[in-house]
Design a protein around this motif. Structure first.
Motif, PDB file in Angstrom:
ATOM      1  N   GLY A 287     -50.181 -39.862  -9.739  1.00 15.44           N
ATOM      2  CA  GLY A 287     -48.375 -39.488 -10.837  1.00 15.44           C
ATOM      3  C   GLY A 287     -49.067 -38.801 -10.075  1.00 15.44           C
ATOM      4  N   ALA A 288     -50.002 -37.807 -10.551  1.00 16.18           N
ATOM      5  CA  ALA A 288     -48.947 -36.728 -10.952  1.00 16.18           C
ATOM      6  C   ALA A 288     -48.442 -35.600  -9.464  1.00 16.18           C
ATOM      7  CB  ALA A 288     -50.480 -35.336 -10.799  1.00 16.18           C
ATOM      8  N   ALA A 289     -49.206 -36.005  -8.361  1.00 15.78           N
ATOM      9  CA  ALA A 289     -48.185 -35.126  -7.263  1.00 15.78           C
ATOM     10  C   ALA A 289     -46.702 -36.291  -6.691  1.00 15.78           C
ATOM     11  CB  ALA A 289     -48.910 -35.616  -6.088  1.00 15.78           C
TER      12      ALA A 289
ATOM     13  N   ALA B   1     -48.115 -38.257  -0.802  1.00 16.63           N
ATOM     14  CA  ALA B   1     -49.253 -39.311   0.512  1.00 16.63           C
ATOM     15  C   ALA B   1     -50.327 -38.758   0.342  1.00 16.63           C
ATOM     16  CB  ALA B   1     -48.197 -39.794   1.485  1.00 16.63           C
ATOM     17  N   ALA B   2     -50.247 -37.469   0.917  1.00 11.63           N
ATOM     18  CA  ALA B   2     -50.987 -35.707   1.860  1.00 11.63           C
ATOM     19  C   ALA B   2     -51.662 -36.119   0.499  1.00 11.63           C
ATOM     20  CB  ALA B   2     -50.274 -34.536   2.084  1.00 11.63           C
ATOM     21  N   ALA B   3     -51.011 -35.368  -0.581  1.00 11.06           N
ATOM     22  CA  ALA B   3     -51.664 -34.258  -1.927  1.00 11.06           C
ATOM     23  C   ALA B   3     -52.709 -35.737  -2.137  1.00 11.06           C
ATOM     24  CB  ALA B   3     -51.069 -34.037  -2.616  1.00 11.06           C
ATOM     25  N   THR B   4     -51.952 -36.673  -2.104  1.00 16.01           N
ATOM     26  CA  THR B   4     -53.208 -38.189  -3.042  1.00 16.01           C
ATOM     27  C   THR B   4     -54.272 -38.217  -1.981  1.00 16.01           C
ATOM     28  OG1 THR B   4     -51.161 -38.920  -3.766  1.00 16.01           O
ATOM     29  CG2 THR B   4     -52.827 -40.412  -3.400  1.00 16.01           C
ATOM     30  N   ALA B   5     -53.744 -38.406  -0.419  1.00 15.80           N
ATOM     31  CA  ALA B   5     -55.352 -38.651   0.200  1.00 15.80           C
ATOM     32  C   ALA B   5     -56.094 -37.217   0.078  1.00 15.80           C
ATOM     33  CB  ALA B   5     -54.902 -38.863   2.217  1.00 15.80           C
TER      34      ALA B   5
ATOM     35  N   GLU C  20     -58.720 -25.604  -7.040  1.00 13.04           N
ATOM     36  CA  GLU C  20     -57.248 -25.622  -8.259  1.00 13.04           C
ATOM     37  C   GLU C  20     -56.220 -26.902  -7.889  1.00 13.04           C
ATOM     38  OE1 GLU C  20     -55.496 -21.783  -9.006  1.00 13.04           O
ATOM     39  OE2 GLU C  20     -57.264 -21.149  -8.720  1.00 13.04           O
ATOM     40  N   GLU C  21     -55.488 -26.612  -6.940  1.00 11.22           N
ATOM     41  CA  GLU C  21     -54.450 -28.063  -7.171  1.00 11.22           C
ATOM     42  C   GLU C  21     -55.215 -28.825  -7.366  1.00 11.22           C
ATOM     43  OE1 GLU C  21     -53.383 -29.052  -2.919  1.00 11.22           O
ATOM     44  OE2 GLU C  21     -52.237 -30.710  -3.466  1.00 11.22           O
TER      45      GLU C  21
ATOM     46  N   ASP D  65     -55.548 -32.056 -14.543  1.00 11.44           N
ATOM     47  CA  ASP D  65     -54.537 -31.496 -15.980  1.00 11.44           C
ATOM     48  C   ASP D  65     -53.356 -32.374 -16.743  1.00 11.44           C
ATOM     49  OD1 ASP D  65     -56.535 -30.123 -16.128  1.00 11.44           O
ATOM     50  OD2 ASP D  65     -55.660 -28.070 -15.208  1.00 11.44           O
ATOM     51  N   GLN D  66     -52.683 -32.037 -15.625  1.00  9.33           N
ATOM     52  CA  GLN D  66     -51.193 -33.400 -16.282  1.00  9.33           C
ATOM     53  C   GLN D  66     -51.164 -34.567 -16.724  1.00  9.33           C
ATOM     54  OE1 GLN D  66     -48.039 -33.820 -13.184  1.00  9.33           O
ATOM     55  NE2 GLN D  66     -48.506 -32.267 -11.702  1.00  9.33           N
TER      56      GLN D  66
END
Lengths: 335, 210
Positions: free
Chosen positions: A164-166, A177-181, A316-317, A323-324
């Protein structure tokens, strides 16, 4: 074996009645589609990659309880403990698609994979781009060499949170998709069952466990775990579970984690906090910082008693995604 | 020889009724090595399959099988919905525009269904799945050549039953029973049990007609 006592009407109608009631609890921000088996946001922001979550019902709040700002845009809901049929997934995908593709996020179970894959084919024929991230955080369900055979359990919460944040952060389906994976790959969980939950329609428990027994690693549907043992005090039990987590997810002094303590259905908050006390002693002794603690019921299995411990190794990412803000029935976070 | 479109419809309604009647037995079979809901999913799907084909006219044999498969696909969900809808839909595709159902065509259709299910779920023979009943049944049917359907389906039903027995000696390699490993030994695969129910129903429906 105790007899299950559930507050239901006709047990054959539990899913329909649960989804109707859950949608009403959204106070106008949720609506039902696809014969009631799809739940989507009524306040979808325009021009974003869509996040579609889903799975069997009976594990509330996951999955449909995580539909809302900052998490899922829509959920496809199956029968009790059973993956949703492909046309439900497809209907939800069509309803939440805003021209930028749809990310499917669901637990890594054979039934879910087949039904969501069939839905992805329907989407493809309809010109809707789909990518998939399956949740596979349960370390007891397969060795590290077969990560993609592991089951998804309480890690669902964090993977959906990251998705959701990505989707709020990136413009393309590939990036989301890449961030979620990446988030998924940083998560490990282990659970323990104390007592079985039961299937509403049959009234039968999903597994047999002696009155004085517990099973480490037992799945949310009663899939067998790695060690059946006598009920023991909280501290040595947590020690055992944490050892297994550390063996699977190398953590060094100074590392930051998100910690999720998940009630599988009828373990009390009192017990979860007693567990948390010991988890923190162990993490503190290793110099591992807890950036965020989530304790509560996120992924349940009816009235099953037991809990799981989830660790997500943060950079951090990933911390930024956690945090969102999020605002769903099953999980809320202020921005 | 062979079954007309109308007779094929009656055959699949008999199959649907048998699966629905086997609901509790299938759920019991699933409780041993799964999560105990197989019978529920199968009953929902096959009730819908019956609804899709009851009181309707179909152009050809393939359309009857496809319609039954769509009923399962739209309602059942779970692994069983995906697998059994694939069975009926791919068989229907293979049977195509034929106006009678004959043994060789049904054997070829079921062989295609075996391949389609393998492709869908990634399971192979010996993984302790419904394929371990379906594949031997399809083979038995093929071995019957041009034999009339009642006799051929009797052979297929026997092969499916033998397949169910064989799954007891297999270690689950996929699905919710996979983590059981050796502990899945001694228990039949619930999907294989369902498959045997389907073939038994076809055999019984046609008994005495050949």
């Amino acid at each position: 074996m105790y007899a299950p006592k559930k507050i239901v009407n006709d047990p054959r109608n539990v899913v329909d009645e649960l989804l109707e009631g859950m949608t009403l609890a959204g106070d106008g921000r949720l609506k039902q589609i696809s014969g009631g088996r799809g739940i989507i946001r009524t306040d979808l922001p325009p021009d974003r990659v869509a996040v579609l979550i889903g799975g069997g019902s009976g594990h509330e709040p996951v999955f449909h309880g995580f539909v809302g700002p900052g998490m899922g845009d829509g959920a496809a809901c199956g029968n009790i403990f059973a993956a949703p049929a492909p046309n439900i997934v497809f209907d939800v995908a069509q309803a939440i698609h805003r021209g930028r593709g749809v990310l499917f996020v669901y637990g890594n179970y054979a039934g879910d994979i087949m039904n969501f894959d069939m839905a992805a084919e329907l989407c493809e024929e309809d010109g809707i781009a789909v990518q998939t991230v399956r949740v596979w955080d349960d370390i007891t369900s397969a060795p590290p060499s077969e990560m993609d055979k592991r089951r998804g359990i309480a890690g669902d919460l964090l993977v959906i949170k990251v998705a959701g944040a990505a989707a709020r952060t990136f413009g393309t389906l590939e990036e989301v998709a890449a961030a979620t994976a990446r988030g998924r790959d940083a998560i490990r969980s282990i659970g323990v069952a104390v007592r079985a939950g039961s299937i509403p329609e049959t009234g039968h428990p999903t597994f047999d466990l002696g009155d004085d027994e517990i099973e480490i690693g037992m799945g949310a549907h009663g899939e067998p775990g790695v060690e059946r043992t006598k009920l023991m005090p909280a501290d040595p039990l947590v020690d055992n579970m944490m050892e297994r987590l550390f063996a699977d997810l190398p953590l060094a002094k100074g590392d930051k984690v998100c910690l999720v303590l998940n009630d599988l259905g009828s373990t009390t908050m009192m017990e979860l906090y007693i567990v948390n006390r010991r988890v923190r002693q162990i993490l503190d002794a290793r110099g591992i910082e807890v950036y965020r603690t989530e304790a509560g019921r996120f992924v349940a299995c009816q009235e099953m008693a037991g809990f799981s411990i989830t660790l997500m190794k943060l950079d951090e990412e990933l911390a930024g995604y956690l945090d969102q803000p999020a605002d769903t029935l099953g999980y809320r976070r202020l921005g | 020889m062979g079954l007309s479109v109308e007779d094929t419809r009656a055959l699949l309604i008999a199959v649907a009724d048998s699966v629905v009647a086997a609901k509790d037995m299938l759920t019991e079979a699933d409780s041993a090595i799964g999560d105990g809901d197989h019978g529920i999913g199968m009953a929902v799907g096959f009730e819908a399959a019956k609804k899709e084909i009851e009181g309707k006219d179909f152009a050809d044999v393939g359309a009857v099988w496809k319609a039954a498969g769509m009923g399962i696909m739209k309602t059942s969900g779970g692994a069983c919905g995906a697998v059994f809808s694939t069975l009926f839909r791919s068989a229907g595709k293979s049977l195509g525009a034929a106006d009678t159902l004959e043994t060789p065509a049904l054997a070829a259709a079921l062989a295609e269904a075996v391949d389609a299910i393998k492709a869908r779920g990634g399971a192979n023979l010996g993984d302790k799945t419904m394929l371990d009943a379906l594949a031997p049944a399809a083979d038995a049917l093929a071995a019957q050549g041009d034999a009339p359907l009642p006799a051929a389906l009797a052979a297929a039903a026997a092969a499916a039953e033998a397949g169910v027995e064989a799954t007891k000696q297999m270690v689950a390699k996929t699905g919710k029973a996979r983590p059981l490993g050796e502990r899945s030994l001694g228990h039949a695969d619930p999907g294989a049990v369902s498959t045997a129910v389907i073939f038994r129903a076809m055999r019984d429906h046609l008994a005495g007609q050949g």
